[in-house]
Each structure stands twice: as structure tokens, then as C-alpha cells.
Design a protein around this motif. Structure first.
Motif, PDB file in Angstrom:
ATOM      1  N   ARG A 139      35.804  56.257-127.989  1.00  0.00           N
ATOM      2  CA  ARG A 139      34.687  55.700-127.231  1.00  0.00           C
ATOM      3  C   ARG A 139      35.160  55.334-125.824  1.00  0.00           C
ATOM      4  N   LEU A 140      34.450  55.838-124.804  1.00  0.00           N
ATOM      5  CA  LEU A 140      34.928  55.733-123.426  1.00  0.00           C
ATOM      6  C   LEU A 140      33.965  55.005-122.497  1.00  0.00           C
ATOM      7  N   LEU A 141      34.548  54.248-121.561  1.00  0.00           N
ATOM      8  CA  LEU A 141      33.818  53.638-120.440  1.00  0.00           C
ATOM      9  C   LEU A 141      34.363  54.275-119.168  1.00  0.00           C
ATOM     10  N   VAL A 142      33.486  54.830-118.332  1.00  0.00           N
ATOM     11  CA  VAL A 142      33.894  55.464-117.075  1.00  0.00           C
ATOM     12  C   VAL A 142      33.449  54.589-115.906  1.00  0.00           C
ATOM     13  N   VAL A 143      34.420  54.151-115.089  1.00  0.00           N
ATOM     14  CA  VAL A 143      34.132  53.272-113.952  1.00  0.00           C
ATOM     15  C   VAL A 143      34.471  53.998-112.654  1.00  0.00           C
ATOM     16  N   GLU A 144      33.463  54.300-111.866  1.00  0.00           N
ATOM     17  CA  GLU A 144      33.634  55.077-110.636  1.00  0.00           C
ATOM     18  C   GLU A 144      32.426  54.811-109.745  1.00  0.00           C
ATOM     19  N   ASP A 145      32.652  54.468-108.467  1.00  0.00           N
ATOM     20  CA  ASP A 145      31.534  54.073-107.610  1.00  0.00           C
ATOM     21  C   ASP A 145      30.745  55.237-107.021  1.00  0.00           C
ATOM     22  N   HIS A 146      31.298  56.452-107.030  1.00  0.00           N
ATOM     23  CA  HIS A 146      30.564  57.595-106.503  1.00  0.00           C
ATOM     24  C   HIS A 146      29.845  58.319-107.648  1.00  0.00           C
ATOM     25  N   PRO A 147      28.515  58.310-107.667  1.00  0.00           N
ATOM     26  CA  PRO A 147      27.758  58.890-108.781  1.00  0.00           C
ATOM     27  C   PRO A 147      28.112  60.340-109.100  1.00  0.00           C
ATOM     28  N   VAL A 148      28.270  61.168-108.070  1.00  0.00           N
ATOM     29  CA  VAL A 148      28.569  62.584-108.300  1.00  0.00           C
ATOM     30  C   VAL A 148      29.910  62.741-109.025  1.00  0.00           C
ATOM     31  N   VAL A 149      30.913  61.980-108.556  1.00  0.00           N
ATOM     32  CA  VAL A 149      32.234  62.040-109.193  1.00  0.00           C
ATOM     33  C   VAL A 149      32.153  61.503-110.615  1.00  0.00           C
ATOM     34  N   ARG A 150      31.460  60.380-110.789  1.00  0.00           N
ATOM     35  CA  ARG A 150      31.332  59.773-112.116  1.00  0.00           C
ATOM     36  C   ARG A 150      30.666  60.728-113.098  1.00  0.00           C
ATOM     37  N   HIS A 151      29.586  61.355-112.666  1.00  0.00           N
ATOM     38  CA  HIS A 151      28.878  62.281-113.545  1.00  0.00           C
ATOM     39  C   HIS A 151      29.727  63.517-113.849  1.00  0.00           C
TER      40      HIS A 151
END
Length: 208
Positions: A6-18
Motif C-alpha cells: 500500500r503506497l502514499l505518493v507525495v509530490e507537488d507537481h500533479p503531472v509528475v505525481r500522476h
């Protein structure tokens, strides 16, 4: 069949996060259960979902990654966090791992390496690429600067004079000179210009 990671992804740029989430969705043993765009959201989402692994960016608005890692680990010492960032300066690596991160991956890594890193950390091991490990070794070999010396070095990097540094830190110019001499000695340089160059290269100071 083993439970999904189970993962949590933390990244402020939506394109990179997606994009990261899209890569992870290809792994049959992984499930992205939450995402966040800054450090404060990361803490909230972690407490809410208790993920097995958290992928954490370093530079984000409101609260940076290192502080978010420290706060999460303060409440949940067994939290498994991997830094996924574009920053690979010595100090970024050192601070991130010192805060409790179990891995450090650069964003230009391959999808295969990213998935392998997650599985490695989930298995209870650290994951640090060789090029990052070398930088970390160099950072550990350096004599650590004190918090006050780092403050002086940051102000030096912005071009402040001894008088301006003294005023900013509410100390005497003599004390500033004392700290600068210590900085030069610890960094193995001869003058303040060289000290600034080394500091910026190692990530001990920033121009922003």
C-alpha cells in the motif's frame, strides 16, 4: 497471494505525481491508496491511511519533505519512507536519511528501478543507489558544521558582509569572524568565496 504493498505518493507537481502513480499501477503487487501535494498533506494522509511505503518529494510548498519525514517518523517510528527527488546534493541526501528515510531515488530513474526500490524497502532493507551512496560517504567524511555555522554560511552565500551577518544573527562581528574561520577549516578552503562555492555544490546553502 501476498497482500498488496500500500503506497502514499507525495509530490507537488500533479503531472509528475500522476506519472509516478501510473508507473506504480503497472506493478501487480502495489496499490496507491493515497496521494498528497505538500508536506502537511503528507502527514495527514499518512496518519489516515497508514501506508506500507511512502514516496516523498523533498522540495514542496508549506512543509518540505525532510520535515514531513521527521514528523511522520516521530509519531510512527516504523514508517517506511523513500525519497524520490531531482535533488542529489550531499546535504539533501544526508538530511533526508538522517530524518529516517529508508531509501533515496532520483526522479530520472527507470520504472523498473523504482519498483525494485519499493520492494526492497518493503522487505526491510535500505535502498540507496551507488552514486547516491558515494555522495553520502563524502558528506559523512566532512567535519559537521554546527547550526550557527550553517546560518553564517547561508548568509555568506547571499553576499552579506560580516557586519550584516552580525546584525542578522544578533552577534558581534568578532563572533562572525570566529565562525567563518571554523567554516573555512571544516570545509578545507582558504577564503569565503571558496566556502560559498563548496557550500552550494554540497547543498549546505541555497541561493533561493
Amino acid at each position: 497471494m501476498s497482500p498488496l504493498i500500500r503506497l502514499l505518493v507525495v509530490e507537488d507537481h500533479p503531472v509528475v505525481r500522476h506519472g509516478i502513480i501510473a508507473i506504480l499501477s503497472q506493478a501487480e503487487d502495489m496499490d496507491v491508496i493515497a496521494e498528497a501535494e505538500n508536506g502537511l498533506e503528507a502527514i495527514d494522509q499518512y496518519q489516515k491511511h497508514q501506508p506500507d511505503i511512502t514516496l516523498m518529494d523533498l522540495r514542496m510548498p508549506h512543509l518540505e519533505g525532510v520535515e514531513a519525514i521527521a514528523r511522520i517518523r516521530a509519531k510512527t517510528s516504523k514508517a517506511q519512507i523513500i525519497i524520490l527527488t531531482t535533488y542529489d546534493t550531499d546535504e539533501d541526501i544526508y538530511r533526508g536519511l538522517q530524518a529516517g528515510a529508508r531509501g533515496y531515488i532520483l526522479k530520472d530513474t527507470t520504472a523498473t528501478e523504482l519498483i525494485h526500490a519499493i520492494r526492497t524497502v518493503h522487505g526491510g532493507k535500505r535502498y540507496i543507489p551507488s552514486e547516491v551512496a558515494l555522495k553520502l560517504a563524502d558528506r559523512i567524511d566532512d567535519s559537521d558544521l554546527t547550526d550557527r555555522e550553517l546560518e553564517v554560511l547561508q548568509l555568506l552565500s547571499k553576499g552579506n558582509s560580516n557586519q550584516e551577518i552580525a546584525a542578522a544573527l544578533t552577534i558581534s562581528e568578532g563572533t562572525v569572524k570566529f565562525h567563518i574561520n571554523n567554516i573555512l577549516s571544516k570545509l578545507g578552503v582558504k577564503d569565503r568565496t571558496q566556502a560559498v562555492i563548496v557550500a552550494l555544490k554540497k547543498g549546505l546553502a541555497r541561493l533561493d
